[in-house]
Design an enzyme around this catalytic site. Structure first.
Site, mmCIF file in Angstrom:
data_model
loop_
_atom_site.group_PDB
_atom_site.id
_atom_site.type_symbol
_atom_site.label_atom_id
_atom_site.label_comp_id
_atom_site.label_asym_id
_atom_site.label_seq_id
_atom_site.Cartn_x
_atom_site.Cartn_y
_atom_site.Cartn_z
ATOM 1 N N LYS A 12 -19.887 21.706 -41.830
ATOM 2 C CA LYS A 12 -19.861 20.279 -42.127
ATOM 3 C C LYS A 12 -21.242 19.709 -42.389
ATOM 4 O O LYS A 12 -21.373 18.607 -42.906
ATOM 5 C CB LYS A 12 -19.145 19.509 -41.009
ATOM 6 C CG LYS A 12 -19.787 19.593 -39.633
ATOM 7 C CD LYS A 12 -19.079 18.630 -38.678
ATOM 8 C CE LYS A 12 -18.931 19.102 -37.263
ATOM 9 N NZ LYS A 12 -20.124 19.497 -36.557
ATOM 10 N N LYS A 44 -29.741 28.748 -36.573
ATOM 11 C CA LYS A 44 -30.233 27.365 -36.667
ATOM 12 C C LYS A 44 -31.751 27.317 -36.667
ATOM 13 O O LYS A 44 -32.348 26.409 -37.246
ATOM 14 C CB LYS A 44 -29.660 26.512 -35.534
ATOM 15 C CG LYS A 44 -28.197 26.188 -35.735
ATOM 16 C CD LYS A 44 -27.727 25.039 -34.875
ATOM 17 C CE LYS A 44 -26.275 24.714 -35.163
ATOM 18 N NZ LYS A 44 -25.725 23.712 -34.250
ATOM 19 N N LYS A 61 -19.826 30.909 -43.596
ATOM 20 C CA LYS A 61 -18.741 30.013 -43.155
ATOM 21 C C LYS A 61 -18.923 28.595 -43.705
ATOM 22 O O LYS A 61 -20.045 28.176 -43.988
ATOM 23 C CB LYS A 61 -18.643 30.006 -41.622
ATOM 24 C CG LYS A 61 -19.790 29.342 -40.950
ATOM 25 C CD LYS A 61 -19.518 29.008 -39.496
ATOM 26 C CE LYS A 61 -20.704 28.197 -39.046
ATOM 27 N NZ LYS A 61 -20.780 27.540 -37.878
HETATM 28 P P1 TYM Z 1 -18.960 22.153 -34.338
HETATM 29 O O1 TYM Z 1 -19.150 20.686 -34.256
HETATM 30 O O2 TYM Z 1 -19.915 22.928 -35.175
HETATM 31 O O3 TYM Z 1 -17.510 22.490 -34.886
HETATM 32 C C1 TYM Z 1 -16.349 21.894 -34.331
HETATM 33 C C2 TYM Z 1 -15.208 22.879 -34.283
HETATM 34 O O4 TYM Z 1 -14.869 23.350 -35.586
HETATM 35 C C3 TYM Z 1 -14.868 24.774 -35.611
HETATM 36 N N1 TYM Z 1 -15.348 25.228 -36.925
HETATM 37 C C4 TYM Z 1 -14.655 26.018 -37.747
HETATM 38 N N2 TYM Z 1 -13.446 26.586 -37.649
HETATM 39 C C5 TYM Z 1 -13.032 27.341 -38.678
HETATM 40 N N3 TYM Z 1 -13.764 27.550 -39.803
HETATM 41 C C6 TYM Z 1 -14.984 27.009 -39.946
HETATM 42 N N4 TYM Z 1 -15.692 27.210 -41.036
HETATM 43 C C7 TYM Z 1 -15.481 26.197 -38.889
HETATM 44 N N5 TYM Z 1 -16.632 25.515 -38.702
HETATM 45 C C8 TYM Z 1 -16.530 24.921 -37.491
HETATM 46 C C9 TYM Z 1 -15.835 25.174 -34.507
HETATM 47 O O5 TYM Z 1 -15.602 26.487 -34.074
HETATM 48 C C10 TYM Z 1 -15.543 24.131 -33.460
HETATM 49 O O6 TYM Z 1 -14.413 24.517 -32.695
HETATM 50 N N6 TYM Z 1 -20.853 23.858 -30.038
HETATM 51 C C11 TYM Z 1 -19.701 23.226 -30.643
HETATM 52 C C12 TYM Z 1 -19.333 21.915 -30.017
HETATM 53 C C13 TYM Z 1 -19.137 21.929 -28.537
HETATM 54 C C14 TYM Z 1 -17.987 22.411 -27.848
HETATM 55 C C15 TYM Z 1 -18.250 22.145 -26.468
HETATM 56 C C16 TYM Z 1 -16.821 23.029 -28.252
HETATM 57 C C17 TYM Z 1 -19.980 21.432 -27.620
HETATM 58 N N7 TYM Z 1 -19.443 21.537 -26.372
HETATM 59 C C18 TYM Z 1 -17.312 22.493 -25.515
HETATM 60 C C19 TYM Z 1 -15.896 23.377 -27.277
HETATM 61 C C20 TYM Z 1 -16.147 23.110 -25.920
HETATM 62 C C21 TYM Z 1 -19.994 22.975 -32.115
HETATM 63 O O7 TYM Z 1 -21.137 22.858 -32.509
HETATM 64 O O8 TYM Z 1 -18.896 22.787 -32.887
#
Ligand code: TYM
Length: 331
Positions: A198, A113, A195
């Site tokens: 979004k 990032k 990967k």
């Molecule tokens: P975030 O918002 O980037 O993504 C949300 C969830 O989607 C999963 N994900 C994917 N899974 C499969 N293939 C992909 N290409 C892909 N891109 C995203 C992510 O692994 C995630 O599960 N830091 C986290 C948010 C967060 C969180 C937490 C998660 C904050 N606090 C506590 C769990 C527990 C994040 O940025 O996810």
């Protein structure tokens, strides 16, 4: 017997897409039947990257409506917004004080990032994994359903829980990641070696959950494959393997079955079929979404209930933590 706890979250950034669904949301929906679930929208994480306040506000409602439209049932699970429960920021501070900078320096997502946000490498972006640990540990979560990219953050959350427990006596449940065997890392459609994300600037790299059928057809048609022809999963062919993975998850067919089904067929037929499979898969979610998103009062009620449930649970942990580190209780 008391149910085990689940906590997971998503950042309100970009457009919720099929990778988030397959990697995380799909497990969230399934887990509600068996576990005590807390699903948070992590708006405080989202501002580690510059956001337009108006868009952020709108997107929070969009994402909450998408949680519900995907099948998260507010009667079964607590759905809430991170900034509504101030204990997240408060616990993050305490955890910051037991986190070593060396640990944060190793975080690969911070490095990635930082390269993307060269003009805004802020302290929030750096300590973000500590806030994420606080999100999880506050609720004494046993399992955290996430995609593969969150594994390293989860390991830090586990280390911090263990460190706090050994410094101050048993306080936190040590959480385990729950990462699906297939689909934990859905790849970008145009650049299948990275990967799917979004917040990708190129919207052709992902299928958004709310994409219209014609958009889905066009994006899949344009997805990068290779000069080979067989519809076969192969680690050396990331483009077609990614499409096969998506197909397999949606249809619940094995890679071998898919290979047989498309034995004498080419990429075009496979892609056409995949697009229709995705369109059908997203249809119920998209229909539910329109109805839910238009009912603002309902969304407010869900968030109010979720906040109350989350607040109770979070306060309990935070009071314990404050006591253990030696803070005097206010009178
Ligand atoms: P975030 O918002 O980037 O993504 C949300 C969830 O989607 C999963 N994900 C994917 N899974 C499969 N293939 C992909 N290409 C892909 N891109 C995203 C992510 O692994 C995630 O599960 N830091 C986290 C948010 C967060 C969180 C937490 C998660 C904050 N606090 C506590 C769990 C527990 C994040 O940025 O996810």
């Amino acid at each position: 017997m008391e149910k085990k706890r689940i906590l997971s979250g998503i950042q309100p950034s970009g457009n919720l897409m099929i990778g988030n669904y397959i990697g995380a949301l799909k497990s969230w929906v399934k887990m509600q039947e068996e576990y005590d679930c807390y699903y948070v929208l992590v708006d405080m994480h989202a501002i580690t990257v510059r956001q337009d306040p108006k868009i952020l506000r709108r997107r929070c409602y969009d994402f909450i409506a998408l949680y519900i439209a995907s099948g998260i049932d507010p009667e079964k699970s607590a759905i809430f917004i991170q900034s509504h429960v101030s204990a997240h920021a408060e616990l993050a501070w305490v955890l910051n004080c037991i986190t070593y900078t060396g640990e944060l320096n190793r975080m690969t997502q911070f490095k990635e990032k930082s390269v993307k946000n060269i003009k805004n490498i802020n302290a929030g972006l750096y300590t973000y994994p500590v806030l994420m640990a606080a999100d999880i540990l506050l609720y004494q979560a046993h399992f955290v359903p996430v995609g593969h990219d969150q594994k390293q953050h989860l390991e830090l959350a586990r280390d911090l829980a263990q460190r706090f427990n050994s410094l101050y006596s048993d306080t936190f449940t040590v959480p385990k990641p729950y990462i699906p065997k297939v689909g934990a890392r859905i790849m970008s459609l145009q650049e299948p070696e990275k990967k799917m994300s979004k917040s990708d600037e190129n919207i052709n790299n992902y299928i958004a959950l709310l994409d219209e059928p014609d958009i889905i057809r066009a994006k899949i048609r344009r997805a990068v494959t290779d000069s080979n022809t067989s519809i076969e999963y192969d680690n050396n062919r990331p483009g077609i393997s990614n499409l096969i993975t998506i197909y397999s998850i949606i249809t619940e067919k094995s890679f071998d079955e898919i290979k047989d089904d498309f034995k004498n067929k080419g990429y075009k037929e496979f892609k056409d079929d995949l697009a229709e499979v995705i369109i059908e898969y997203l249809k119920p979610l998209q229909n539910n979404y329109k109805r839910i998103r238009n009912d603002k009062q309902y969304l407010e009620d869900v968030l109010k209930n979720g906040k109350e449930q989350a607040f109770r649970s979070a306060r309990k942990t935070l009071s314990k933590v404050y006591r253990k580190v030696g803070f005097i209780q206010p009178t």
